[in-house]
Design an enzyme around this catalytic site. Structure first.
Site, PDB file in Angstrom:
ATOM      1  N   GLY A  87      -7.749  -7.954   0.275  1.00 55.18           N
ATOM      2  CA  GLY A  87      -6.523  -8.142   1.053  1.00 55.18           C
ATOM      3  C   GLY A  87      -5.932  -9.528   0.932  1.00 55.18           C
ATOM      4  N   ARG A 130       0.825  -1.215   0.000  1.00 57.77           N
ATOM      5  CA  ARG A 130       0.000   0.000   0.000  1.00 57.77           C
ATOM      6  C   ARG A 130       0.855   1.260   0.000  1.00 57.77           C
ATOM      7  NH1 ARG A 130      -5.347  -1.616   3.520  1.00 57.77           N
ATOM      8  NH2 ARG A 130      -6.218  -2.831   1.830  1.00 57.77           N
ATOM      9  N   GLY A 158     -12.584  -4.101   0.464  1.00 57.82           N
ATOM     10  CA  GLY A 158     -13.967  -3.649   0.636  1.00 57.82           C
ATOM     11  C   GLY A 158     -14.332  -2.580  -0.375  1.00 57.82           C
TER      12      GLY A 158
END
Ligand code: AMP
Length: 392
Positions: free
Chosen positions: A351, A34, A374
């Site tokens: 994830g 990330r 999500g």
């Protein structure tokens, strides 16, 4: 949404909402995907004369929590951007504003975990206004949080005329459109993982765009139980049995093929060293639970994957964290990689799918690996997400 592509950031203090919600093990980052993913956006701003104020959340803290402090990621951010990172312990207020205003072009300041303030999650407008005082422009590159109407992901945008979509956010949205809006048929969605309740509703929405849905992982057992099968001790959310039958009926009406596993690898306990054997998915004995996709299921799914022109993959096909139950997920990865090398477009998101893809060395063999779980799924539902709406 306006992108940062042609913007001159000379002299601007740019608040960049990133998603550096990285996983930790004993306060050590286990995967910095990330942080790496924000590189392009941040470097572009820095190279065009701006300074950067990074705002992120980590985890779901209840007030200040040392083990969720952004201090834990300072070194990793510093390594990625090859410069010293100024860390600001306070998030709003005089001290934070003073530190922000003294930033010089090319400098990066990382703010403390924005979720230490409950106002963040509540989307508090006053809090957002305070945050906005740190910068002169706002960029959202936090795809993983774009579905939240939080102060720093959406509400803050009200206070800026200079507000832009970062490179990562732009890429993520484009990849999703490549599946849902411009996807070449046949389009296959592979849905696995354990959290049936968070994904099952999306299947309904995906039926408007895809031609095939493969349901694997823990999700499959709810369907099998609903169909009258014996699933032993396998993971199952009974409340969703009825809904899963509705899904199957709707799929028939919409001409969407739903593929459920024929066989699975079952275990007599939830651990890597448990006894294991192959079983029909609807004939699992009590005392046993399905933990991986079976060989027959793989044989059946192979031509479907290879012939799909567009593939969306969310969630592992089994408990891939256990070596003895990772074969299904690895084989799926091999097949999606093969389809991709033959010209199909593959999008991997969520994830655990990302972890699996990295763990087994598939990352560079997929067309696009998303950074948001999500958020991606909500995009797939077709909703206009708060963070996107705020920039529009
Ligand atoms: P999710 O976050 O919903 O994508 O779930 C990912 C998790 O699902 C992984 O940690 C897997 O170990 C788990 N999982 C996949 N298949 C199964 C299964 N058959 N039984 C229990 N857990 C599973």
């Amino acid at each position: 949404m306006k992108t940062i592509e042609n913007i001159n950031f000379h002299g601007e203090r740019v608040i960049v909402r990133v998603d550096f919600n990285v996983p930790f093990d004993n306060n050590k980052i286990t995967d910095k995907t990330r942080i790496d993913a924000s590189r392009e956006t941040i470097n572009l701003i820095l190279n065009r004369g701006g300074s950067v104020i990074l705002i992120t959340h980590i985890g779901r803290p209840n007030g200040y929590q040392k083990d969720l402090s952004c201090e834990l990621i300072v070194n990793a951010v510093s390594e990625v951007f090859e410069r010293e990172i100024i860390f600001c312990r306070s998030i709003i207020g005089k001290e934070a504003e003073k530190m922000a205003k003294s930033l010089k072009p090319g400098q990066i300041m990382l703010m403390e975990n924005v979720r230490f303030y409950p106002e963040e999650v509540n989307g508090d407008i006053e809090f957002a206004k305070h945050l906005s005082k740190l910068g002169t422009a706002y960029v959202n590159d936090a795809f993983g949080s774009i579905h939240r109407a939080h102060a720093s992901t959406a509400i803050i945008a009200k206070f800026f005329s200079k507000k832009y979509c970062g490179k990562l956010l732009d890429r993520e949205v484009s990849a999703i459109e490549k599946v849902l809006k411009n996807g070449k048929k046949p389009i296959l969605a592979v849905l696995g993982g354990a959290k049936i309740s968070t994904k099952i509703t999306i299947i309904k929405s995906l039926m408007n765009s895809v031609t095939d849905i493969l349901i694997g992982g823990g999700m499959a057992y709810t369907f099998i139980k609903a169909l009258g099968g014996s699933i032993g001790d396998s993971i199952c959310e009974d409340d969703f049995c009825e809904y899963s039958i509705q899904i199957l009926e709707r799929a028939k009406q919409k001409n969407v093929r739903i593929h459920l596993p024929e066989d699975v690898i079952i275990a007599d306990a939830f651990n890597n060293d448990a006894n294991r054997k192959i079983s029909k998915i609807n004939k699992i004995p009590v005392g046993w639970q399905g933990l991986d996709f079976g060989p027959e299921s793989l044989k059946i799914i192979k031509p479907i994957i290879i012939n799909s022109k567009t593939i969306l993959w969310n969630g592992p096909l089994g408990v891939f964290e256990f070596d003895n139950f990772s074969k299904g997920t690895i084989e799926l990865g091999n097949l999606v990689a093969e389809a991709t090398s033959n010209g199909s477009f593959s999008l991997v998101g969520g994830g655990d799918s990302v972890l699996a893809v990295k763990k087994f060395g598939f990352k560079n063999k997929m067309s696009y690996v998303s950074t948001g779980g999500g958020a991606m799924l909500e995009c797939l539902e077709g909703a206009v997400l708060p963070g996107i709406r705020a920039l529009s």
